[in-house]
Design a protein around this motif. Sequence first.
Motif, short mmCIF file in Angstrom:
data_model
loop_
_atom_site.label_atom_id
_atom_site.label_comp_id
_atom_site.label_asym_id
_atom_site.label_seq_id
_atom_site.Cartn_x
_atom_site.Cartn_y
_atom_site.Cartn_z
N GLU A 172 0.84 -1.19 0.00
CA GLU A 172 0.00 0.00 0.00
C GLU A 172 0.88 1.25 0.00
OE1 GLU A 172 -3.32 2.33 -0.24
OE2 GLU A 172 -3.19 0.13 -0.41
N PRO A 173 0.81 2.10 -1.04
CA PRO A 173 1.68 3.28 -1.11
C PRO A 173 1.29 4.35 -0.10
CG PRO A 173 0.12 3.30 -2.93
CD PRO A 173 -0.07 1.99 -2.22
N THR A 174 2.28 5.08 0.39
CA THR A 174 2.04 6.22 1.27
C THR A 174 1.72 7.45 0.42
OG1 THR A 174 4.37 6.85 1.27
CG2 THR A 174 3.65 5.29 2.97
N GLN A 175 1.31 8.53 1.08
CA GLN A 175 1.04 9.76 0.35
C GLN A 175 2.31 10.29 -0.30
OE1 GLN A 175 -2.00 11.13 -0.23
NE2 GLN A 175 -0.85 12.45 -1.63
N LEU A 176 3.44 10.08 0.34
CA LEU A 176 4.72 10.51 -0.25
C LEU A 176 4.92 9.86 -1.61
CD1 LEU A 176 7.60 11.73 -0.24
CD2 LEU A 176 8.32 9.72 1.07
N LEU A 177 4.71 8.56 -1.70
CA LEU A 177 4.91 7.87 -2.98
C LEU A 177 3.89 8.34 -4.01
CD1 LEU A 177 6.39 5.79 -4.64
CD2 LEU A 177 4.87 4.03 -3.71
N ARG A 178 2.66 8.62 -3.58
CA ARG A 178 1.66 9.13 -4.52
C ARG A 178 2.10 10.48 -5.09
NH1 ARG A 178 -3.09 6.18 -4.07
NH2 ARG A 178 -3.18 4.82 -2.23
N ALA A 221 6.37 -3.00 -7.14
CA ALA A 221 6.58 -2.50 -8.50
C ALA A 221 5.25 -2.42 -9.24
CB ALA A 221 7.56 -3.40 -9.24
N THR A 222 4.40 -3.42 -9.05
CA THR A 222 3.08 -3.42 -9.68
C THR A 222 2.22 -2.29 -9.14
OG1 THR A 222 3.16 -5.81 -10.02
CG2 THR A 222 0.99 -4.79 -10.08
N SER A 223 2.34 -2.01 -7.85
CA SER A 223 1.58 -0.91 -7.25
C SER A 223 1.97 0.43 -7.87
CB SER A 223 1.82 -0.88 -5.74
OG SER A 223 1.09 0.17 -5.13
N VAL A 224 3.27 0.62 -8.14
CA VAL A 224 3.73 1.85 -8.78
C VAL A 224 3.23 1.91 -10.22
CG1 VAL A 224 5.78 3.09 -9.57
CG2 VAL A 224 5.73 2.11 -7.27
N ARG A 225 3.18 0.78 -10.89
CA ARG A 225 2.62 0.77 -12.25
C ARG A 225 1.18 1.29 -12.24
NH1 ARG A 225 -0.92 -2.31 -14.62
NH2 ARG A 225 -0.88 -3.90 -12.98
N ARG A 226 0.40 0.84 -11.29
CA ARG A 226 -0.99 1.30 -11.21
C ARG A 226 -1.06 2.80 -10.94
NH1 ARG A 226 -1.68 -3.26 -7.58
NH2 ARG A 226 -2.44 -5.10 -8.72
N LEU A 227 -0.19 3.28 -10.04
CA LEU A 227 -0.19 4.71 -9.74
C LEU A 227 0.12 5.54 -10.98
CD1 LEU A 227 1.66 4.80 -6.28
CD2 LEU A 227 -0.77 5.23 -6.70
N THR A 254 22.38 -4.68 4.35
CA THR A 254 21.26 -5.07 3.50
C THR A 254 19.90 -4.84 4.17
OG1 THR A 254 21.40 -7.36 4.29
CG2 THR A 254 22.64 -6.79 2.29
N MET A 255 19.89 -4.61 5.48
CA MET A 255 18.63 -4.35 6.19
C MET A 255 18.32 -2.86 6.28
SD MET A 255 18.76 -7.18 9.26
CE MET A 255 20.39 -6.65 9.81
N ALA A 256 19.20 -2.00 5.74
CA ALA A 256 18.98 -0.55 5.81
C ALA A 256 17.74 -0.16 5.03
CB ALA A 256 20.20 0.19 5.27
N LYS A 257 16.98 0.81 5.56
CA LYS A 257 15.76 1.26 4.91
C LYS A 257 16.04 1.84 3.52
CE LYS A 257 12.97 0.23 8.27
NZ LYS A 257 12.00 -0.87 8.10
N ARG A 258 17.23 2.36 3.32
CA ARG A 258 17.59 2.95 2.02
C ARG A 258 17.49 1.93 0.89
NH1 ARG A 258 18.46 4.35 -2.27
NH2 ARG A 258 19.78 6.03 -3.08
N ASN A 259 17.55 0.65 1.23
CA ASN A 259 17.46 -0.38 0.20
C ASN A 259 16.03 -0.61 -0.27
OD1 ASN A 259 20.25 -1.06 0.11
ND2 ASN A 259 20.03 -2.14 2.05
N ASN A 260 15.04 -0.08 0.46
CA ASN A 260 13.66 -0.14 0.00
C ASN A 260 13.47 0.97 -1.03
OD1 ASN A 260 12.69 -2.27 1.63
ND2 ASN A 260 12.50 -0.90 3.38
N ARG A 261 13.34 0.58 -2.27
CA ARG A 261 13.31 1.60 -3.32
C ARG A 261 12.59 1.08 -4.56
NH1 ARG A 261 17.97 -1.22 -3.71
NH2 ARG A 261 18.98 -1.43 -5.75
N ILE A 262 12.20 2.02 -5.38
CA ILE A 262 11.57 1.73 -6.67
C ILE A 262 12.37 2.45 -7.75
CG2 ILE A 262 9.55 2.12 -8.12
CD1 ILE A 262 8.99 0.00 -6.13
N GLU A 263 12.65 1.76 -8.84
CA GLU A 263 13.32 2.39 -9.98
C GLU A 263 12.34 2.49 -11.14
OE1 GLU A 263 16.79 0.12 -10.85
OE2 GLU A 263 17.99 1.05 -9.27
#
Length: 272
Positions: A172-178, A221-227, A254-263
Amino acid sequence: MGAQANAAPVIIKRKKVVKGGGHHGGAWKVAYADFVTAMMAFFMLMWLLNATTEQQRKGIADYFSPTIPINRVSGGGSGAFGGSSIFSEEALPQTGTGGISAGNTEGSGADEAAGAEEELKAIEELLMGRGGETMVMENAMRHIVTRITDEGLVIELFELEGIPLFDPTTDEPTQLLRDLTTLITATAKVVTNSIAIGGHVASDPVVLAQSPVWEKSAQRATSVRRLLENAGVAPKRIERVTGHANRKPVQKNTMAKRNNRIEVILLRNTSR
């Protein structure tokens, strides 16, 4: 006799001239000036080797080559080469008889590559410039980095500690991602490039027998496609949607939050 006695004595001064040593004249100044000029030329050469591409160095070499005549009316520009500047990416000088001809497919390909590169740079500048239009966007831009690769313009959206892009346990995307996808859509509408989307997630702090990283990255990634599609990107422009799990971390932890990302990648046009 008296007149001679009153005459002033004659004083003879002898000046001793010492040869060798002392002041040698101005020859050393000429030698020193030549040395400084040579050093300046050396450093300029080293800078050019570091700051130019192979194609640009080829253009510089051709310009100074006496075997290639330079014709001031051979190109369409007003520069020193009568054509493209040597600092134009992937562009060679257009000369009278030794340069790029209209039927040279290699030169045509270089021109197309240079045009595609300039187009991607323009999109990048447009995207980053739009981030300052509002305070909300300016804050959101902290979560964007861009880079141009062989594949195209990569727009990376990433989390910061305490500021997620998705609900931590779902897609579920946050408002920031929207807000970020709205910004990307506004920029993507200017061009017609195909789009690829890749999801990346951080490793779980606990090793699980059935790790959900593959599913989670693909779902995000699919959620971003829909957005993007809901914001106005034509569905046919989406070329692929990929989940990369935790296989390509950008930080050693590898557990750092910075690794959560979308390209989101605006792919290079191949039918120019």
